[in-house]
Design a protein around this motif. Structure first.
Motif, mmCIF file in Angstrom:
data_model
loop_
_atom_site.group_PDB
_atom_site.id
_atom_site.type_symbol
_atom_site.label_atom_id
_atom_site.label_comp_id
_atom_site.label_asym_id
_atom_site.label_seq_id
_atom_site.Cartn_x
_atom_site.Cartn_y
_atom_site.Cartn_z
ATOM 1 N N ALA A 242 35.660 42.101 49.436
ATOM 2 C CA ALA A 242 34.882 41.899 48.283
ATOM 3 C C ALA A 242 34.695 43.448 47.842
ATOM 4 N N LEU A 243 34.465 44.399 48.791
ATOM 5 C CA LEU A 243 34.180 45.845 48.417
ATOM 6 C C LEU A 243 35.592 46.281 47.440
ATOM 7 N N LEU A 244 36.845 46.134 48.071
ATOM 8 C CA LEU A 244 37.874 46.458 47.361
ATOM 9 C C LEU A 244 38.083 45.755 46.146
ATOM 10 N N VAL A 246 35.666 44.183 44.119
ATOM 11 C CA VAL A 246 34.575 44.213 43.054
ATOM 12 C C VAL A 246 34.970 46.062 42.779
ATOM 13 N N GLY A 247 34.951 46.738 43.594
ATOM 14 C CA GLY A 247 35.113 48.115 43.522
ATOM 15 C C GLY A 247 36.138 48.565 42.589
ATOM 16 N N GLY A 248 37.257 47.961 42.673
ATOM 17 C CA GLY A 248 38.466 48.142 41.838
ATOM 18 C C GLY A 248 38.587 47.582 40.544
ATOM 19 N N SER A 292 29.014 54.897 32.281
ATOM 20 C CA SER A 292 28.515 54.721 33.793
ATOM 21 C C SER A 292 28.490 53.195 34.291
ATOM 22 N N PRO A 293 29.747 52.839 34.589
ATOM 23 C CA PRO A 293 30.049 51.288 34.893
ATOM 24 C C PRO A 293 29.275 51.052 36.161
ATOM 25 N N VAL A 294 29.028 51.984 37.047
ATOM 26 C CA VAL A 294 27.967 51.618 38.271
ATOM 27 C C VAL A 294 26.600 52.238 37.828
ATOM 28 N N ARG A 298 22.087 52.551 45.903
ATOM 29 C CA ARG A 298 20.802 52.600 46.448
ATOM 30 C C ARG A 298 20.682 53.295 47.789
ATOM 31 N N ARG A 299 19.626 53.973 48.260
ATOM 32 C CA ARG A 299 20.023 54.361 49.759
ATOM 33 C C ARG A 299 18.597 54.206 50.118
ATOM 34 N N THR A 300 18.193 54.225 51.680
ATOM 35 C CA THR A 300 17.103 53.944 52.297
ATOM 36 C C THR A 300 16.893 55.199 53.142
ATOM 37 N N GLY A 354 29.803 63.115 46.960
ATOM 38 C CA GLY A 354 29.647 63.202 48.744
ATOM 39 C C GLY A 354 30.414 62.180 49.493
ATOM 40 N N VAL A 355 29.955 61.932 50.274
ATOM 41 C CA VAL A 355 30.888 61.282 51.443
ATOM 42 C C VAL A 355 31.217 59.911 51.117
ATOM 43 N N HIS A 356 30.666 59.166 50.221
ATOM 44 C CA HIS A 356 30.873 57.882 49.854
ATOM 45 C C HIS A 356 31.645 57.998 48.137
ATOM 46 N N ARG A 357 31.747 59.171 47.560
ATOM 47 C CA ARG A 357 32.592 59.279 46.588
ATOM 48 C C ARG A 357 33.649 58.378 46.279
ATOM 49 N N CYS A 358 33.664 57.739 45.210
ATOM 50 C CA CYS A 358 34.672 56.708 44.952
ATOM 51 C C CYS A 358 36.130 57.003 45.330
ATOM 52 N N VAL A 359 36.563 55.940 46.421
ATOM 53 C CA VAL A 359 37.828 56.159 46.990
ATOM 54 C C VAL A 359 38.868 56.134 45.997
ATOM 55 N N GLY A 360 38.648 55.089 44.960
ATOM 56 C CA GLY A 360 39.854 54.724 44.205
ATOM 57 C C GLY A 360 39.731 55.563 42.690
ATOM 58 N N LEU A 363 42.894 56.048 40.958
ATOM 59 C CA LEU A 363 43.730 54.787 40.440
ATOM 60 C C LEU A 363 43.072 54.426 39.163
ATOM 61 N N ALA A 364 41.576 54.695 39.042
ATOM 62 C CA ALA A 364 40.928 54.433 37.876
ATOM 63 C C ALA A 364 41.273 55.266 36.870
ATOM 64 N N GLU A 365 41.486 56.450 37.166
ATOM 65 C CA GLU A 365 41.840 57.538 35.945
ATOM 66 C C GLU A 365 43.221 57.174 35.394
ATOM 67 N N LEU A 366 43.981 56.803 36.384
ATOM 68 C CA LEU A 366 45.470 56.525 36.012
ATOM 69 C C LEU A 366 45.453 55.505 35.052
ATOM 70 N N GLN A 367 44.816 54.287 35.315
ATOM 71 C CA GLN A 367 44.760 53.097 34.620
ATOM 72 C C GLN A 367 44.257 53.313 33.271
ATOM 73 N N LEU A 368 43.160 54.009 33.226
ATOM 74 C CA LEU A 368 42.358 54.296 31.889
ATOM 75 C C LEU A 368 43.325 55.236 31.217
ATOM 76 N N GLY A 369 43.709 56.494 31.615
ATOM 77 C CA GLY A 369 44.562 57.327 30.839
ATOM 78 C C GLY A 369 45.655 56.450 30.114
HETATM 79 C C1 HEM Z 1 32.850 53.745 45.868
HETATM 80 C C2 HEM Z 1 32.509 53.868 40.952
HETATM 81 C C3 HEM Z 1 37.129 52.465 40.505
HETATM 82 C C4 HEM Z 1 37.158 51.589 45.460
HETATM 83 C C5 HEM Z 1 32.439 53.850 44.226
HETATM 84 C C6 HEM Z 1 30.927 54.225 44.134
HETATM 85 C C7 HEM Z 1 30.777 54.353 42.981
HETATM 86 C C8 HEM Z 1 32.361 54.072 42.424
HETATM 87 C C9 HEM Z 1 29.969 54.958 42.010
HETATM 88 C C10 HEM Z 1 29.992 54.922 45.177
HETATM 89 C C11 HEM Z 1 29.925 56.460 45.178
HETATM 90 C C12 HEM Z 1 28.507 56.779 46.246
HETATM 91 O O1 HEM Z 1 27.977 56.283 46.788
HETATM 92 O O2 HEM Z 1 28.535 58.124 45.966
HETATM 93 C C13 HEM Z 1 33.650 53.511 40.458
HETATM 94 C C14 HEM Z 1 34.214 53.743 39.059
HETATM 95 C C15 HEM Z 1 35.606 53.184 38.775
HETATM 96 C C16 HEM Z 1 35.972 52.954 40.380
HETATM 97 C C17 HEM Z 1 33.241 54.112 37.934
HETATM 98 C C18 HEM Z 1 36.249 52.914 37.573
HETATM 99 C C19 HEM Z 1 35.940 53.727 36.554
HETATM 100 C C20 HEM Z 1 37.417 51.825 41.727
HETATM 101 C C21 HEM Z 1 38.754 51.572 42.146
HETATM 102 C C22 HEM Z 1 38.817 51.391 43.431
HETATM 103 C C23 HEM Z 1 37.447 51.594 43.988
HETATM 104 C C24 HEM Z 1 40.051 51.471 41.097
HETATM 105 C C25 HEM Z 1 39.971 50.872 44.372
HETATM 106 C C26 HEM Z 1 40.789 49.635 44.005
HETATM 107 C C27 HEM Z 1 35.897 52.095 45.934
HETATM 108 C C28 HEM Z 1 35.533 51.943 47.187
HETATM 109 C C29 HEM Z 1 34.372 52.622 47.240
HETATM 110 C C30 HEM Z 1 34.043 53.090 46.131
HETATM 111 C C31 HEM Z 1 36.264 51.286 48.272
HETATM 112 C C32 HEM Z 1 33.705 52.758 48.743
HETATM 113 C C33 HEM Z 1 33.854 54.669 48.857
HETATM 114 C C34 HEM Z 1 32.895 54.863 50.482
HETATM 115 O O3 HEM Z 1 32.123 54.465 50.673
HETATM 116 O O4 HEM Z 1 33.545 55.805 51.138
HETATM 117 N N1 HEM Z 1 32.902 53.679 43.340
HETATM 118 N N2 HEM Z 1 34.734 53.224 41.148
HETATM 119 N N3 HEM Z 1 36.674 52.086 42.818
HETATM 120 N N4 HEM Z 1 35.114 52.746 44.934
HETATM 121 FE FE1 HEM Z 1 35.055 52.939 43.269
#
Ligand code: HEM
Length: 409
Positions: A242-244, A246-248, A292-294, A298-300, A354-360, A363-369
């Motif tokens: 679900a993370l991958l 929704v995230g992607g 700002s798509p996200v 939240r943190r606790t 930081g440590v959770h900065r988006c891993v994807g 890929l997002a930048e590539l698709q958008l560009g």
């Molecule tokens: C994490 C935004 C595209 C997969 C995150 C976080 C944000 C974010 C805000 C959390 C960062 C944090 O807690 O500091 C975005 C935005 C995107 C995008 C705005 C597109 C414009 C993608 C894509 C993928 C992806 C294309 C992969 C298919 C993930 C994953 C995490 C994550 C797996 C968890 C990283 C971790 O916890 O270490 N993203 N994302 N995202 N994103 Fe993205």
């Protein structure tokens, strides 16, 4: 319970879903940034929470993951406290070494070399779609372009059968449907559980097919052949799928819609990319900043800790509003204006920090560009063909509909 009075009480409840649906969230956040960069909202549909609304304080909280936890067992990463049976463990909602090990597993699937390998395919698919769009006929950009491109990308990333990609779309919508408790009736819960189990069964089958093959660089193969993710329990597998998905998907989808919205409102924007193609990379950052798509993460708090002069108590919910930090006047001059040449657009917090900065992110930048360049290349102009509609949620900043029309430039 005695009321806590040792803290500034928020002027607004910015978790109110209606301000997102009505697109009236800008002023409340601007007022909070001016008056109280960090404030306590004692009552909301999602319970009491701290709002952090400035760029520097959001980064400060994110730089202390040992104090401000993302972990599911304390409430996870959205303002919504899910019942334990609805909460699915995945690595965005983990702390420490467990998070690091799972992140390390998937990260190479987003390396520059992998992106280079994918570029031609993404460009070909995007160009074909943009060239197929009708002239002088209104259509919904969200459905026809943003959703089509991002679901297609996901199918490729997951090595998912192309003819079944509509399933991915449906599962993505169910996975990201985080409505407040009072709207989660039995019918909703039953359908949600049915959809998520269907997703689990289908992707498990893909995983097993990959397990039988030698390891390759794609995402599923990396997961299945890794120590950290090769043998996850059922709920953790579901959570990570679900993370991958929704995230992607939902995130990139909404940036693509924002781009069309921006260009439809101001035709000079597309002209600028046509005459200055070198601005495309910066424009992707500016669109993510502005949209700002996200909206938040939240943190606790795991212990009492002072941030911005306020004491956050152990166990309290801290909401980091990227949608506001990305409009912080102290960092971004004239923040409501979209400026593809903005010199510090990259400093946005749209991908977190930081440590959770988006891993994807790559890929997002590539698709958008590629999308921006291909729309500019088509040579037509975008015009509004109705009012955009936004979804009523404080978590993802979602265009539900964007009616536009293409006309010959
Ligand atoms: C994490 C935004 C595209 C997969 C995150 C976080 C944000 C974010 C805000 C959390 C960062 C944090 O807690 O500091 C975005 C935005 C995107 C995008 C705005 C597109 C414009 C993608 C894509 C993928 C992806 C294309 C992969 C298919 C993930 C994953 C995490 C994550 C797996 C968890 C990283 C971790 O916890 O270490 N993203 N994302 N995202 N994103 Fe993205």
């Amino acid at each position: 319970m005695t009321e806590v009075i040792d803290r500034p009480i928020s002027l607004f409840d910015v978790s109110d879903p209606s301000i997102y649906a009505n697109d009236t969230w800008r002023e409340p956040f601007a007022a909070l940034r001016r008056a109280m960069p960090i404030s306590w909202c004692p009552k909301s549909p999602f319970g009491p929470y701290w709002s952090v609304v400035t760029h520097d304080l959001i980064r400060e909280v994110e730089a202390k993951p040992h104090i401000f936890s993302s972990a599911d067992e304390y409430g996870g990463i959205t303002i919504i406290d899910l019942e334990p049976e609805r909460s699915l463990p995945n690595f965005i909602a983990m702390d420490g070494p467990r998070h690091a090990a799972q992140r390390r597993t998937v990260q190479p699937a987003f390396n520059p070399s992998e992106m280079e390998r994918r570029e031609d395919e993404i460009r070909g698919r995007t160009r074909a779609l943009i060239e197929s769009l009708p002239l002088d006929t209104p259509f919904d950009w969200v459905e026809k372009v943003s959703t089509e491109l991002t679901i297609g990308m996901l199918a490729i990333l997951f090595d998912f059968p192309w003819e079944e990609k509509a399933d991915l779309r449906r599962w993505s919508d169910w996975s990201s449907d985080l409505r407040p408790p009072e709207l989660r009736d039995e019918a909703f819960l039953a359908e949600s559980s049915f959809q998520l189990n269907q997703m689990l069964a289908r992707i498990d089958r893909l995983m097993e097919e990959k397990r039988a093959l030698p390891p390759t660089d794609d995402l599923i193969s990396r997961m299945v052949h890794s120590e950290a993710m090769g043998h996850m329990p059922e709920r953790e597998r579901l959570g990570n799928y679900a993370l991958l998905i929704v995230g992607g998907n939902d995130t990139t989808r909404n940036s693509m819609s924002a781009f069309a919205d921006i260009c439809a409102r101001d035709p000079a924007k597309l002209d600028q990319l046509r005459t200055h193609p070198d601005l495309v990379a910066n424009a992707t950052q500016e669109v993510i900043r502005w949209q700002s798509p996200v909206s938040h993460m939240r943190r606790t708090a795991l212990e009492d800790h002072e941030i911005g002069g306020q004491t956050i108590r152990k166990g309290e919910k801290v909401v980091l509003w990227y949608i506001s930090g990305n409009r912080d006047e102290a960092v971004f001059a004239d923040p409501e204006t979209v400026d593809f040449a903005r010199e510090n657009a990259r400093r946005h917090l749209g991908f977190g920090f930081g440590v959770h900065r988006c891993v994807g992110a790559r890929l997002a930048e590539l698709q958008l560009g590629i999308l921006f360049a291909e729309v500019a290349r088509r040579g037509a102009r975008l015009e509004p063909a109705g009012k955009p509609q936004w979804a009523p949620t404080p978590f993802l900043h979602i265009y539900a509909q964007l009616p536009v029309r293409l006309v010959q430039a």
